[in-house]
Design a protein around this motif. Sequence first.
Motif, PDB file in Angstrom:
ATOM      1  N   GLY A  83       0.825  -1.205   0.000  1.00 48.00           N
ATOM      2  CA  GLY A  83       0.000   0.000   0.000  1.00 48.00           C
ATOM      3  C   GLY A  83       0.858   1.253   0.000  1.00 48.00           C
ATOM      4  O   GLY A  83       0.401   2.326  -0.384  1.00 48.00           O
ATOM      5  N   SER A  84       2.106   1.115   0.431  1.00 45.84           N
ATOM      6  CA  SER A  84       3.061   2.222   0.412  1.00 45.84           C
ATOM      7  C   SER A  84       3.864   2.160  -0.879  1.00 45.84           C
ATOM      8  O   SER A  84       4.565   1.172  -1.144  1.00 45.84           O
ATOM      9  CB  SER A  84       4.009   2.135   1.619  1.00 45.84           C
ATOM     10  OG  SER A  84       5.117   2.980   1.446  1.00 45.84           O
ATOM     11  N   ARG A  85       3.757   3.219  -1.686  1.00 46.93           N
ATOM     12  CA  ARG A  85       4.545   3.264  -2.913  1.00 46.93           C
ATOM     13  C   ARG A  85       6.035   3.260  -2.594  1.00 46.93           C
ATOM     14  O   ARG A  85       6.838   2.653  -3.304  1.00 46.93           O
ATOM     15  CB  ARG A  85       4.198   4.520  -3.718  1.00 46.93           C
ATOM     16  CG  ARG A  85       4.892   4.566  -5.085  1.00 46.93           C
ATOM     17  CD  ARG A  85       4.660   5.865  -5.802  1.00 46.93           C
ATOM     18  NE  ARG A  85       5.380   6.963  -5.168  1.00 46.93           N
ATOM     19  CZ  ARG A  85       5.536   8.164  -5.722  1.00 46.93           C
ATOM     20  NH1 ARG A  85       4.986   8.426  -6.885  1.00 46.93           N
ATOM     21  NH2 ARG A  85       6.200   9.103  -5.081  1.00 46.93           N
ATOM     22  N   LEU A  86       6.411   3.918  -1.497  1.00 51.83           N
ATOM     23  CA  LEU A  86       7.811   3.980  -1.114  1.00 51.83           C
ATOM     24  C   LEU A  86       8.358   2.587  -0.835  1.00 51.83           C
ATOM     25  O   LEU A  86       9.492   2.270  -1.217  1.00 51.83           O
ATOM     26  CB  LEU A  86       7.979   4.874   0.115  1.00 51.83           C
ATOM     27  CG  LEU A  86       9.398   5.017   0.667  1.00 51.83           C
ATOM     28  CD1 LEU A  86      10.326   5.604  -0.385  1.00 51.83           C
ATOM     29  CD2 LEU A  86       9.409   5.868   1.929  1.00 51.83           C
ATOM     30  N   ALA A  99       8.942   2.212   5.975  1.00 52.19           N
ATOM     31  CA  ALA A  99       7.877   2.359   4.983  1.00 52.19           C
ATOM     32  C   ALA A  99       6.763   1.337   5.164  1.00 52.19           C
ATOM     33  O   ALA A  99       5.720   1.430   4.515  1.00 52.19           O
ATOM     34  CB  ALA A  99       8.456   2.225   3.570  1.00 52.19           C
ATOM     35  N   ALA A 100       6.966   0.341   6.045  1.00 48.89           N
ATOM     36  CA  ALA A 100       5.958  -0.699   6.282  1.00 48.89           C
ATOM     37  C   ALA A 100       5.250  -0.443   7.611  1.00 48.89           C
ATOM     38  O   ALA A 100       5.805   0.176   8.515  1.00 48.89           O
ATOM     39  CB  ALA A 100       6.623  -2.074   6.305  1.00 48.89           C
ATOM     40  N   MET A 120      16.583   9.411  -6.318  1.00 46.36           N
ATOM     41  CA  MET A 120      16.438  10.862  -6.466  1.00 46.36           C
ATOM     42  C   MET A 120      15.004  11.265  -6.779  1.00 46.36           C
ATOM     43  O   MET A 120      14.487  12.261  -6.269  1.00 46.36           O
ATOM     44  CB  MET A 120      17.350  11.364  -7.593  1.00 46.36           C
ATOM     45  CG  MET A 120      18.825  11.281  -7.298  1.00 46.36           C
ATOM     46  SD  MET A 120      19.792  11.812  -8.758  1.00 46.36           S
ATOM     47  CE  MET A 120      21.443  11.321  -8.261  1.00 46.36           C
ATOM     48  N   VAL A 121      14.332  10.457  -7.604  1.00 50.47           N
ATOM     49  CA  VAL A 121      13.003  10.830  -8.100  1.00 50.47           C
ATOM     50  C   VAL A 121      11.887  10.370  -7.173  1.00 50.47           C
ATOM     51  O   VAL A 121      10.917  11.104  -6.940  1.00 50.47           O
ATOM     52  CB  VAL A 121      12.795  10.259  -9.518  1.00 50.47           C
ATOM     53  CG1 VAL A 121      11.378  10.525 -10.010  1.00 50.47           C
ATOM     54  CG2 VAL A 121      13.806  10.846 -10.491  1.00 50.47           C
ATOM     55  N   LEU A 122      12.017   9.172  -6.620  1.00 49.98           N
ATOM     56  CA  LEU A 122      10.861   8.563  -5.949  1.00 49.98           C
ATOM     57  C   LEU A 122      10.994   8.357  -4.447  1.00 49.98           C
ATOM     58  O   LEU A 122      10.002   8.082  -3.778  1.00 49.98           O
ATOM     59  CB  LEU A 122      10.547   7.207  -6.604  1.00 49.98           C
ATOM     60  CG  LEU A 122      10.088   7.273  -8.064  1.00 49.98           C
ATOM     61  CD1 LEU A 122       9.866   5.873  -8.619  1.00 49.98           C
ATOM     62  CD2 LEU A 122       8.828   8.098  -8.218  1.00 49.98           C
ATOM     63  N   VAL A 123      12.203   8.441  -3.897  1.00 50.92           N
ATOM     64  CA  VAL A 123      12.342   8.313  -2.446  1.00 50.92           C
ATOM     65  C   VAL A 123      12.034   9.660  -1.813  1.00 50.92           C
ATOM     66  O   VAL A 123      12.559  10.692  -2.239  1.00 50.92           O
ATOM     67  CB  VAL A 123      13.755   7.842  -2.058  1.00 50.92           C
ATOM     68  CG1 VAL A 123      13.941   7.877  -0.546  1.00 50.92           C
ATOM     69  CG2 VAL A 123      13.987   6.422  -2.568  1.00 50.92           C
ATOM     70  N   HIS A 124      11.174   9.661  -0.775  1.00 57.04           N
ATOM     71  CA  HIS A 124      10.710  10.898  -0.171  1.00 57.04           C
ATOM     72  C   HIS A 124      11.838  11.662   0.501  1.00 57.04           C
ATOM     73  O   HIS A 124      12.744  11.078   1.085  1.00 57.04           O
ATOM     74  CB  HIS A 124       9.629  10.601   0.876  1.00 57.04           C
ATOM     75  CG  HIS A 124       8.400   9.999   0.312  1.00 57.04           C
ATOM     76  ND1 HIS A 124       7.514  10.700  -0.464  1.00 57.04           N
ATOM     77  CD2 HIS A 124       7.909   8.736   0.406  1.00 57.04           C
ATOM     78  CE1 HIS A 124       6.518   9.903  -0.818  1.00 57.04           C
ATOM     79  NE2 HIS A 124       6.748   8.697  -0.304  1.00 57.04           N
ATOM     80  N   PRO A 148       4.803  10.134   5.629  1.00 56.84           N
ATOM     81  CA  PRO A 148       3.816  10.284   6.673  1.00 56.84           C
ATOM     82  C   PRO A 148       4.192   9.624   7.989  1.00 56.84           C
ATOM     83  O   PRO A 148       3.661   9.962   9.027  1.00 56.84           O
ATOM     84  CB  PRO A 148       2.573   9.615   6.075  1.00 56.84           C
ATOM     85  CG  PRO A 148       3.090   8.706   5.015  1.00 56.84           C
ATOM     86  CD  PRO A 148       4.305   9.377   4.484  1.00 56.84           C
ATOM     87  N   ARG A 149       5.123   8.631   7.954  1.00 52.44           N
ATOM     88  CA  ARG A 149       5.503   7.959   9.181  1.00 52.44           C
ATOM     89  C   ARG A 149       6.942   8.288   9.510  1.00 52.44           C
ATOM     90  O   ARG A 149       7.778   8.475   8.643  1.00 52.44           O
ATOM     91  CB  ARG A 149       5.374   6.437   9.020  1.00 52.44           C
ATOM     92  CG  ARG A 149       3.991   6.003   8.647  1.00 52.44           C
ATOM     93  CD  ARG A 149       3.950   4.494   8.418  1.00 52.44           C
ATOM     94  NE  ARG A 149       4.294   3.776   9.639  1.00 52.44           N
ATOM     95  CZ  ARG A 149       5.450   3.163   9.807  1.00 52.44           C
ATOM     96  NH1 ARG A 149       6.363   3.177   8.878  1.00 52.44           N
ATOM     97  NH2 ARG A 149       5.703   2.525  10.937  1.00 52.44           N
TER      98      ARG A 149
END
Length: 504
Positions: free
Chosen positions: A270-273, A393-394, A461-465, A471-472
């Motif tokens: 459920g987490s894209r990360l 992320a989990a 670089m592009v997708l890691v927050h 949010p967590r």
Amino acid sequence: MSDSAAPLRMGTVAGRGTLLAAVVASGMVFLDATVVNVALPHLGSELHASTAGLQWTLNGYLLTLAAFVLLGGALGDRLGRRRIFVFGVLAFCAASVLCGAAQSIEWLIAARFLQGLGGALLTPGSLALLQSSFHPDERGRVIGAWSGLAGVSTALGPFLGGWLIDALSWRFIFFLNLPLAVVVLIAAYRWTPESRAEGAASRRFDVAGSLLGALGLAGITYALVEAQQLGPGSVQVVVAAVLGVVASVGFVLLERGRGERAMLPPTLFGSRLFSVLNLYTVLIYAALSGLTFFFSVYLQNVVGYSALMTGLATLPLTIWLLIGSARSGALAARIGPRPQLSIGPLIAAAGLLLLHGISRGDSYWTDILPGIALFGLGMTLVVAPLTASVLAAAPDRLAGAASGLNNAASRVGGLLAVSALPLVVGLSGGGYERSGQLTPAYRAAVLWSAGLMVLGAILAMVLVHRPGREPRKSRPCPALPPPPTHLHEPDQDADRSRVEQHRS
């Protein structure tokens, strides 16, 4: 929940004995994942193996280890962690004897499959025993000690293996597991308490999911390896590829249909990360495995190094990981993981480019060491932040499953690299023994590995927050040589909450 009367403490004899059993057992698994690379030219020559035979010597081990590690943890949760741990040690030891006694490459490959299966049973148990047996206040310290001490085996693997190969025979890299297994069994039976997860007896095993996952990996791996010998259009290769893809799709559909009862609960994704980080893991560890597979063979068959010198040449990589992983994890906890996950692969790629043109007669200190040192520095920046980010992320209640999946992702990355790279760079048959064929294949493989590192950096670089966008809150996690493996245990969530409350 532990069956023992009271939780263990580090300062007690039972505590040190339990830690000893977990460290030495995990060390055997890590050792046999690295030491065989140094032995490849020797066992290939003695057993008259082709390139495909060398690939399967590595892949047979990685395949069963990656495919059944989650099932191994589930068996321990239900039937007793020490019981399954000990059974895994015995299976691993028996398979090691078969490896050392191998009279043909087919014999060795079959034994390596069994060895990986034993590793899949004991690996999750080693961490689960520590997590369930020790007092909550000391678990972080114990797991940190486990990661550091187990990492020593990874560092010593190439050096020790090279010495045994030159002094005795490649067979002794497997026989070495016998005295280590005796130490583990004595410590486990004398000091390690039995434990099980609460409610595990009422849950069904996800045997179908494990088998479909293993079949998917096996089919795809077989197709990639044998395409070099049989041709990509051969019936066997096409059937294996189709079977692997269908089994992989079936695995995904089955796990989605089982919901939270699945071996890999869909909530994890459920987490894209979380999904991005596991894809990142596959890329980074594919690059690492691609280098180690070709580099050890190239140093011995082209540059002219002995097995011992090859082991010493790669030692800086693991030394970097040992001395720098804890500091790298602490830095990521302060600034967030994105900078290191982005910069680390670029530094590693620069190191690979320095290793691209090495040849016979080059100086180790000026031509090889700088590249190895840069590659090791890049990997050191990546490993600890990656492990911590995956767990962060989990959901808390699925931290164990998340860790197990990330460990499997690293194995799959290595499996795919060793399977596909020789095909991509045109190395087949006995080409690894001929300088004229091995040299261009090695150089192409190094460039492919560098490309995978760069792709991983772009992904981060592009997708890691960035810090603060997730949010967590990120939780610190001990850095492990490969990502750690242990299964989710329902009783651990309450323990984790108590530890966090105690710290606050």
